[in-house]
Design a protein around this motif. Structure first.
Motif, PDB file in Angstrom:
ATOM      1  N   VAL A 167      29.823 100.821  61.097  1.00  0.00           N
ATOM      2  CA  VAL A 167      30.918 100.610  60.132  1.00  0.00           C
ATOM      3  C   VAL A 167      30.911  99.150  59.696  1.00  0.00           C
ATOM      4  CG1 VAL A 167      32.390 102.434  61.099  1.00  0.00           C
ATOM      5  CG2 VAL A 167      32.617 100.087  61.938  1.00  0.00           C
ATOM      6  N   ASP A 168      31.552  98.883  58.570  1.00  0.00           N
ATOM      7  CA  ASP A 168      31.707  97.508  58.087  1.00  0.00           C
ATOM      8  C   ASP A 168      32.927  96.873  58.744  1.00  0.00           C
ATOM      9  OD1 ASP A 168      29.499  97.582  56.403  1.00  0.00           O
ATOM     10  OD2 ASP A 168      30.656  98.443  54.740  1.00  0.00           O
ATOM     11  N   LEU A 169      32.764  95.674  59.272  1.00  0.00           N
ATOM     12  CA  LEU A 169      33.847  94.941  59.929  1.00  0.00           C
ATOM     13  C   LEU A 169      34.093  93.639  59.176  1.00  0.00           C
ATOM     14  CD1 LEU A 169      35.801  94.596  62.349  1.00  0.00           C
ATOM     15  CD2 LEU A 169      33.921  93.454  63.553  1.00  0.00           C
ATOM     16  N   LYS A 170      35.330  93.422  58.782  1.00  0.00           N
ATOM     17  CA  LYS A 170      35.681  92.202  58.057  1.00  0.00           C
ATOM     18  C   LYS A 170      35.948  91.078  59.048  1.00  0.00           C
ATOM     19  CE  LYS A 170      38.825  90.387  54.545  1.00  0.00           C
ATOM     20  NZ  LYS A 170      39.993  90.689  53.671  1.00  0.00           N
ATOM     21  N   ILE A 171      35.230  89.962  58.868  1.00  0.00           N
ATOM     22  CA  ILE A 171      35.401  88.785  59.717  1.00  0.00           C
ATOM     23  C   ILE A 171      36.286  87.788  58.980  1.00  0.00           C
ATOM     24  CG2 ILE A 171      34.238  86.951  61.000  1.00  0.00           C
ATOM     25  CD1 ILE A 171      33.467  89.735  61.950  1.00  0.00           C
ATOM     26  N   PRO A 172      37.475  87.509  59.507  1.00  0.00           N
ATOM     27  CA  PRO A 172      38.347  86.544  58.811  1.00  0.00           C
ATOM     28  C   PRO A 172      37.805  85.120  58.933  1.00  0.00           C
ATOM     29  CG  PRO A 172      39.344  87.241  60.886  1.00  0.00           C
ATOM     30  CD  PRO A 172      38.112  88.077  60.701  1.00  0.00           C
ATOM     31  N   ALA A 173      38.022  84.321  57.904  1.00  0.00           N
ATOM     32  CA  ALA A 173      37.578  82.916  57.916  1.00  0.00           C
ATOM     33  C   ALA A 173      38.305  82.152  59.025  1.00  0.00           C
ATOM     34  CB  ALA A 173      37.836  82.268  56.557  1.00  0.00           C
ATOM     35  N   GLY A 174      37.543  81.301  59.729  1.00  0.00           N
ATOM     36  CA  GLY A 174      38.118  80.465  60.776  1.00  0.00           C
ATOM     37  C   GLY A 174      38.267  81.155  62.115  1.00  0.00           C
ATOM     38  N   ILE A 175      37.613  82.296  62.296  1.00  0.00           N
ATOM     39  CA  ILE A 175      37.713  83.007  63.565  1.00  0.00           C
ATOM     40  C   ILE A 175      37.123  82.169  64.694  1.00  0.00           C
ATOM     41  CG2 ILE A 175      35.494  84.249  63.421  1.00  0.00           C
ATOM     42  CD1 ILE A 175      37.027  86.728  64.478  1.00  0.00           C
ATOM     43  N   GLN A 176      37.663  82.307  65.881  1.00  0.00           N
ATOM     44  CA  GLN A 176      37.219  81.532  67.043  1.00  0.00           C
ATOM     45  C   GLN A 176      36.440  82.418  68.020  1.00  0.00           C
ATOM     46  OE1 GLN A 176      37.967  78.086  67.236  1.00  0.00           O
ATOM     47  NE2 GLN A 176      38.659  78.505  65.140  1.00  0.00           N
ATOM     48  N   SER A 177      35.543  81.791  68.784  1.00  0.00           N
ATOM     49  CA  SER A 177      34.829  82.521  69.840  1.00  0.00           C
ATOM     50  C   SER A 177      35.819  83.107  70.831  1.00  0.00           C
ATOM     51  CB  SER A 177      33.861  81.583  70.577  1.00  0.00           C
ATOM     52  OG  SER A 177      32.631  81.516  69.926  1.00  0.00           O
ATOM     53  N   GLY A 178      35.561  84.358  71.227  1.00  0.00           N
ATOM     54  CA  GLY A 178      36.426  85.034  72.178  1.00  0.00           C
ATOM     55  C   GLY A 178      37.515  85.867  71.531  1.00  0.00           C
ATOM     56  N   GLN A 179      37.732  85.680  70.237  1.00  0.00           N
ATOM     57  CA  GLN A 179      38.752  86.469  69.547  1.00  0.00           C
ATOM     58  C   GLN A 179      38.293  87.918  69.435  1.00  0.00           C
ATOM     59  OE1 GLN A 179      40.305  84.471  66.124  1.00  0.00           O
ATOM     60  NE2 GLN A 179      41.315  86.299  65.303  1.00  0.00           N
ATOM     61  N   ILE A 180      39.238  88.843  69.547  1.00  0.00           N
ATOM     62  CA  ILE A 180      38.907  90.266  69.540  1.00  0.00           C
ATOM     63  C   ILE A 180      39.432  90.919  68.274  1.00  0.00           C
ATOM     64  CG2 ILE A 180      39.362  92.487  70.667  1.00  0.00           C
ATOM     65  CD1 ILE A 180      39.326  91.043  73.332  1.00  0.00           C
ATOM     66  N   LEU A 181      38.555  91.654  67.601  1.00  0.00           N
ATOM     67  CA  LEU A 181      38.922  92.460  66.437  1.00  0.00           C
ATOM     68  C   LEU A 181      38.924  93.930  66.855  1.00  0.00           C
ATOM     69  CD1 LEU A 181      36.706  90.664  63.755  1.00  0.00           C
ATOM     70  CD2 LEU A 181      39.110  90.218  64.306  1.00  0.00           C
ATOM     71  N   ARG A 182      39.846  94.690  66.323  1.00  0.00           N
ATOM     72  CA  ARG A 182      40.040  96.078  66.750  1.00  0.00           C
ATOM     73  C   ARG A 182      39.610  97.058  65.656  1.00  0.00           C
ATOM     74  NH1 ARG A 182      43.926  98.515  70.426  1.00  0.00           N
ATOM     75  NH2 ARG A 182      44.682  96.391  70.804  1.00  0.00           N
ATOM     76  N   LEU A 183      38.814  98.060  66.051  1.00  0.00           N
ATOM     77  CA  LEU A 183      38.473  99.177  65.173  1.00  0.00           C
ATOM     78  C   LEU A 183      39.221 100.407  65.688  1.00  0.00           C
ATOM     79  CD1 LEU A 183      34.615  98.604  64.846  1.00  0.00           C
ATOM     80  CD2 LEU A 183      36.320  98.262  63.048  1.00  0.00           C
ATOM     81  N   LYS A 184      40.218 100.852  64.943  1.00  0.00           N
ATOM     82  CA  LYS A 184      41.074 101.941  65.387  1.00  0.00           C
ATOM     83  C   LYS A 184      40.295 103.259  65.492  1.00  0.00           C
ATOM     84  CE  LYS A 184      45.082 101.900  65.681  1.00  0.00           C
ATOM     85  NZ  LYS A 184      45.953 101.748  66.867  1.00  0.00           N
ATOM     86  N   ASN A 185      40.580 103.974  66.575  1.00  0.00           N
ATOM     87  CA  ASN A 185      40.056 105.339  66.803  1.00  0.00           C
ATOM     88  C   ASN A 185      38.531 105.416  66.863  1.00  0.00           C
ATOM     89  OD1 ASN A 185      42.744 106.419  66.673  1.00  0.00           O
ATOM     90  ND2 ASN A 185      42.614 106.350  64.434  1.00  0.00           N
ATOM     91  N   LYS A 186      37.879 104.301  67.225  1.00  0.00           N
ATOM     92  CA  LYS A 186      36.426 104.307  67.367  1.00  0.00           C
ATOM     93  C   LYS A 186      36.007 104.298  68.838  1.00  0.00           C
ATOM     94  CE  LYS A 186      35.445 104.385  62.994  1.00  0.00           C
ATOM     95  NZ  LYS A 186      34.827 105.604  62.409  1.00  0.00           N
TER      96      LYS A 186
END
Length: 205
Positions: A167-186
């Motif tokens: 799937v395509d995941l959007k990376i927000p500008a200024g993200i930091q190492s260790g930050q977690i992004l969530r993909l719902k129902n995956k």
């Protein structure tokens, strides 16, 4: 009979069916039995002993028929003294969606047979196959995603794997190492439930 079968993450998500080979005891064709003469078919023998309290009667398993009350009459070739023979068979096992290591399934009448032809149960224990880059946590699954510094600074879209696809995941500008992004129902389906967990993507710059 107790066996262990390995299941992949994809099989856990989808559920389904798996064929396995199994060796179990079956009553041999043509085997016949007669009543045990030592216990007269009771399966137990009695013994009387004298004690200071008088005579006492105790019962124990018949040593000649091992408590079955029967002894082999006609013994087919390859069968043991109990008339049973080991056979290899292929059976189908349904994999419930969402199972975890240690979960088990009981299949009635799929175990070893006794001399009466009655079969016990088959206990199927599931064992997860570790994935190359996913890590399971209950119904959720974790993935570490390595991104270049420029993407972390400016943001962007990156194609990431899920258990079954990409799937395509959007990376927000200024993200930091260790930050977690969530993909719902995956993530994984909840066992005996109607919902699924999420995929957690831990970003590493």
């Amino acid at each position: 009979v107790k066996i262990q079968i390995e299941v992949s993450y994809a099989e856990i998500v989808n559920g389904g069916e798996k064929k396995i080979k199994l060796r179990r005891l079956k009553l041999a064709d043509g085997a016949t039995f007669s009543s045990c003469t030592m216990c007269n078919g009771a399966g137990q023998v009695s013994r009387i002993s004298n004690t200071i309290l008088g005579q006492m009667r105790t019962a124990s398993e018949c040593p000649y028929c091992s408590g079955s009350g029967k002894v082999i009459g006609n013994r087919p070739a390859g069968a043991g003294p109990d008339g049973l023979i080991t056979k290899e068979e292929t059976i189908k096992v349904n994999i419930p969606a969402g199972v975890e290591s240690g979960n088990y399934l009981t299949l009635s009448n799929q175990g070893n047979q006794n001399i009466a032809g009655n079969a016990g149960d088959l206990i199927v224990v599931f064992d997860e196959i570790n994935h190359e880059y996913f890590v399971r946590d209950g119904e959720h699954v974790y993935l570490q995603l390595n991104i270049p510094y420029t993407t972390a600074a400016l943001g962007g879209t990156i194609k990431v794997p899920t258990i079954l696809s990409h799937v395509d995941l959007k990376i927000p500008a200024g993200i930091q190492s260790g930050q977690i992004l969530r993909l719902k129902n995956k993530g994984f389906p909840r066992l005996r439930g109607s919902s699924s967990g999420d995929q957690m993507v831990r970003v590493q710059i």
